[in-house]
Design a protein around this motif. Structure first.
Motif, PDB file in Angstrom:
ATOM      1  N   ASN A 193      16.790   0.834   1.940  1.00 43.34           N
ATOM      2  CA  ASN A 193      16.191   0.261   0.339  1.00 43.34           C
ATOM      3  C   ASN A 193      14.948   0.002   0.395  1.00 43.34           C
ATOM      4  O   ASN A 193      14.483  -1.049   0.920  1.00 43.34           O
ATOM      5  CB  ASN A 193      17.256  -0.596   0.017  1.00 43.34           C
ATOM      6  N   VAL A 194      13.879   0.801  -0.168  1.00 41.17           N
ATOM      7  CA  VAL A 194      12.401   0.570   0.112  1.00 41.17           C
ATOM      8  C   VAL A 194      11.863  -0.019  -1.310  1.00 41.17           C
ATOM      9  O   VAL A 194      12.265   0.563  -2.371  1.00 41.17           O
ATOM     10  CB  VAL A 194      11.757   1.863   0.429  1.00 41.17           C
ATOM     11  N   ILE A 195      11.221  -1.224  -0.898  1.00 36.44           N
ATOM     12  CA  ILE A 195      10.478  -1.559  -2.030  1.00 36.44           C
ATOM     13  C   ILE A 195       8.762  -1.682  -1.698  1.00 36.44           C
ATOM     14  O   ILE A 195       8.556  -1.965  -0.704  1.00 36.44           O
ATOM     15  CB  ILE A 195      10.685  -3.108  -2.328  1.00 36.44           C
ATOM     16  N   GLY A 196       7.958  -0.937  -2.459  1.00 37.28           N
ATOM     17  CA  GLY A 196       6.781  -0.604  -2.168  1.00 37.28           C
ATOM     18  C   GLY A 196       5.852  -1.673  -3.547  1.00 37.28           C
ATOM     19  O   GLY A 196       6.127  -1.603  -4.524  1.00 37.28           O
ATOM     20  N   VAL A 224       0.919  -4.566  -7.745  1.00 41.15           N
ATOM     21  CA  VAL A 224       0.479  -5.812  -7.588  1.00 41.15           C
ATOM     22  C   VAL A 224      -0.970  -5.771  -6.910  1.00 41.15           C
ATOM     23  O   VAL A 224      -1.029  -4.817  -6.415  1.00 41.15           O
ATOM     24  CB  VAL A 224       1.331  -6.772  -6.444  1.00 41.15           C
ATOM     25  N   ASP A 225      -1.860  -6.451  -7.508  1.00 39.91           N
ATOM     26  CA  ASP A 225      -3.067  -6.342  -6.926  1.00 39.91           C
ATOM     27  C   ASP A 225      -3.308  -7.556  -5.762  1.00 39.91           C
ATOM     28  O   ASP A 225      -3.398  -8.670  -6.119  1.00 39.91           O
ATOM     29  CB  ASP A 225      -4.417  -6.698  -8.110  1.00 39.91           C
ATOM     30  N   GLY A 265       0.855  -1.242  -0.128  1.00 36.57           N
ATOM     31  CA  GLY A 265       0.027   0.021  -0.041  1.00 36.57           C
ATOM     32  C   GLY A 265       0.835   1.335   0.025  1.00 36.57           C
ATOM     33  O   GLY A 265       0.661   2.255   0.627  1.00 36.57           O
ATOM     34  N   ALA A 266       1.814   1.214  -0.765  1.00 34.41           N
ATOM     35  CA  ALA A 266       2.810   2.325  -0.709  1.00 34.41           C
ATOM     36  C   ALA A 266       2.672   3.392  -1.580  1.00 34.41           C
ATOM     37  O   ALA A 266       3.301   4.508  -1.683  1.00 34.41           O
ATOM     38  CB  ALA A 266       4.282   1.825  -1.046  1.00 34.41           C
ATOM     39  N   THR A 267       1.656   3.464  -2.425  1.00 35.69           N
ATOM     40  CA  THR A 267       1.308   4.395  -3.190  1.00 35.69           C
ATOM     41  C   THR A 267       0.252   5.246  -2.843  1.00 35.69           C
ATOM     42  O   THR A 267      -0.287   6.423  -3.480  1.00 35.69           O
ATOM     43  CB  THR A 267       0.948   3.977  -4.653  1.00 35.69           C
ATOM     44  N   HIS A 268      -0.226   5.169  -1.625  1.00 35.23           N
ATOM     45  CA  HIS A 268      -1.441   6.416  -1.114  1.00 35.23           C
ATOM     46  C   HIS A 268      -1.026   6.183   0.309  1.00 35.23           C
ATOM     47  O   HIS A 268      -0.848   5.257   1.249  1.00 35.23           O
ATOM     48  CB  HIS A 268      -2.501   5.582  -1.372  1.00 35.23           C
ATOM     49  N   ASN A 289       3.152  -4.774   6.637  1.00 31.42           N
ATOM     50  CA  ASN A 289       1.716  -4.850   5.541  1.00 31.42           C
ATOM     51  C   ASN A 289       0.687  -4.055   6.101  1.00 31.42           C
ATOM     52  O   ASN A 289      -0.005  -3.632   7.236  1.00 31.42           O
ATOM     53  CB  ASN A 289       1.141  -6.441   6.380  1.00 31.42           C
ATOM     54  N   ASN A 290       0.576  -3.007   5.305  1.00 30.65           N
ATOM     55  CA  ASN A 290      -0.171  -1.809   5.363  1.00 30.65           C
ATOM     56  C   ASN A 290      -1.346  -1.557   4.496  1.00 30.65           C
ATOM     57  O   ASN A 290      -2.236  -0.907   4.646  1.00 30.65           O
ATOM     58  CB  ASN A 290       0.781  -0.534   5.137  1.00 30.65           C
ATOM     59  N   ALA A 291      -1.054  -2.294   3.387  1.00 34.60           N
ATOM     60  CA  ALA A 291      -2.410  -1.952   2.225  1.00 34.60           C
ATOM     61  C   ALA A 291      -3.620  -2.314   2.787  1.00 34.60           C
ATOM     62  O   ALA A 291      -4.081  -3.373   3.373  1.00 34.60           O
ATOM     63  CB  ALA A 291      -1.929  -3.051   0.980  1.00 34.60           C
ATOM     64  N   SER A 292      -4.561  -1.610   2.371  1.00 34.01           N
ATOM     65  CA  SER A 292      -6.057  -1.589   2.990  1.00 34.01           C
ATOM     66  C   SER A 292      -7.022  -0.706   2.275  1.00 34.01           C
ATOM     67  O   SER A 292      -6.653   0.187   1.539  1.00 34.01           O
ATOM     68  CB  SER A 292      -5.970  -1.069   4.467  1.00 34.01           C
ATOM     69  N   VAL A 293      -8.196  -1.086   2.218  1.00 39.11           N
ATOM     70  CA  VAL A 293      -9.286  -0.249   1.591  1.00 39.11           C
ATOM     71  C   VAL A 293     -10.552  -0.351   2.490  1.00 39.11           C
ATOM     72  O   VAL A 293     -10.574  -1.218   3.286  1.00 39.11           O
ATOM     73  CB  VAL A 293      -9.670  -0.864   0.370  1.00 39.11           C
ATOM     74  N   ASN A 294     -11.271   0.675   2.555  1.00 37.91           N
ATOM     75  CA  ASN A 294     -12.502   0.916   3.534  1.00 37.91           C
ATOM     76  C   ASN A 294     -13.510  -0.169   2.730  1.00 37.91           C
ATOM     77  O   ASN A 294     -13.489  -0.499   1.493  1.00 37.91           O
ATOM     78  CB  ASN A 294     -12.887   2.182   3.653  1.00 37.91           C
TER      79      ASN A 294
END
Length: 255
Positions: free
Chosen positions: A39-42, A58-59, A20-23, A85-90
């Motif tokens: 060294n960050v991979i998002g 990646v979806d 979830g590194a793009t938002h 592990n940050n990716a999330s949607v409401n």
């Protein structure tokens, strides 16, 4: 916290994977970690460019894409010190109107993908002898759900239990597993609307900013964090113990 100048080399030499590194929180964290020497991979749903950060599209709701990414990561990167592990949607559905497709999507995104990435990260850490960190981002809805938030509250609670179980299994390898539980953090734009800030249901009287969570994550990812594992850290400005009502925008799921 103080200025970033005091933290310049905090994460020097660490390879850190952030989903979830793009938002929102992930985006701000990726940029901060880059500035702190990592060294960050998002992973993100969008193809965007962040200078000094490698973004992989990646979806995370599609298991095949997650498994393909894992194979790529093992071959092309092959090292990891911290997984976030940050990716999330409401997801705003009650038990009466949620669909199986929505339920399955939330389980894949916020439980299955973190599990698979945690498995990858822990295997690499153990193989390389790295006493690394896995940090899962939950939400205060795991403890105090809003209306019509069945799937969201469920998966955020599941992340807490996943972290505790991982901590039990991985402690003997020196791998720390922590859950961060943010409260009302404003991610829609760089500036929080003044009126919304004033009506925030926190003890500190305002909404939180993504950078405030990013600073906490920077400490947790660093070598200063050596004895925290299997627990949750709430960063909510006192929202959970406040008796103030949430602004309607939050109750409706618009913020």
């Amino acid at each position: 916290m103080g200025g970033e100048g005091n933290m310049e080399k905090l994460l020097d030499g660490k390879t850190i994977l952030i989903t979830g590194a793009t938002h929102g929180i992930g985006y701000v964290t990726a940029k901060l970690f880059r500035d702190l020497g990592a060294n960050v991979i998002g992973i993100g749903r969008r193809e965007i460019s962040i200078s000094g950060v490698k973004i992989v599209k990646v979806d995370l709701t599609k298991r095949s894409e997650v498994l393909n990414f894992i194979e790529w990561y093992k071959k092309e990167i092959g090292i990891i010190h911290v997984l976030i592990n940050n990716a999330s949607v409401n997801s705003r559905y009650s038990i009466f109107n949620i669909t199986l497709d929505e339920w399955d999507k939330m389980i894949e995104l916020e439980l299955t993908s973190p599990m698979l990435l945690s498995k990858m990260a822990s295997e690499i850490m153990i193989q390389k002898g790295i006493k690394g960190k896995i940090i899962n981002i939950s939400a205060i809805q795991s403890k105090s759900p809003l209306r019509e938030s069945l799937a969201y509250a469920t998966v955020k609670g599941g992340l807490i239990s996943m972290s505790r179980s991982l901590a039990v299994d991985l402690g003997k390898y020196g791998i720390q597993v922590i859950t961060v539980v943010p409260g009302p953090i404003y991610t829609k734009s760089d500036e929080v609307p003044e009126d919304l800030d004033k009506r925030a249901a926190t003890l500190l009287g305002r909404m939180g900013r993504p950078i405030e969570v990013a600073y906490l994550l920077a400490f947790l990812a660093s070598d200063y964090n050596t004895f925290i594992t299997g627990t949750e850290i709430v960063i909510d400005g006192g929202r959970l113990i406040s008796r103030k009502p949430d602004p309607e925008e939050i109750t409706r799921g618009e913020v």
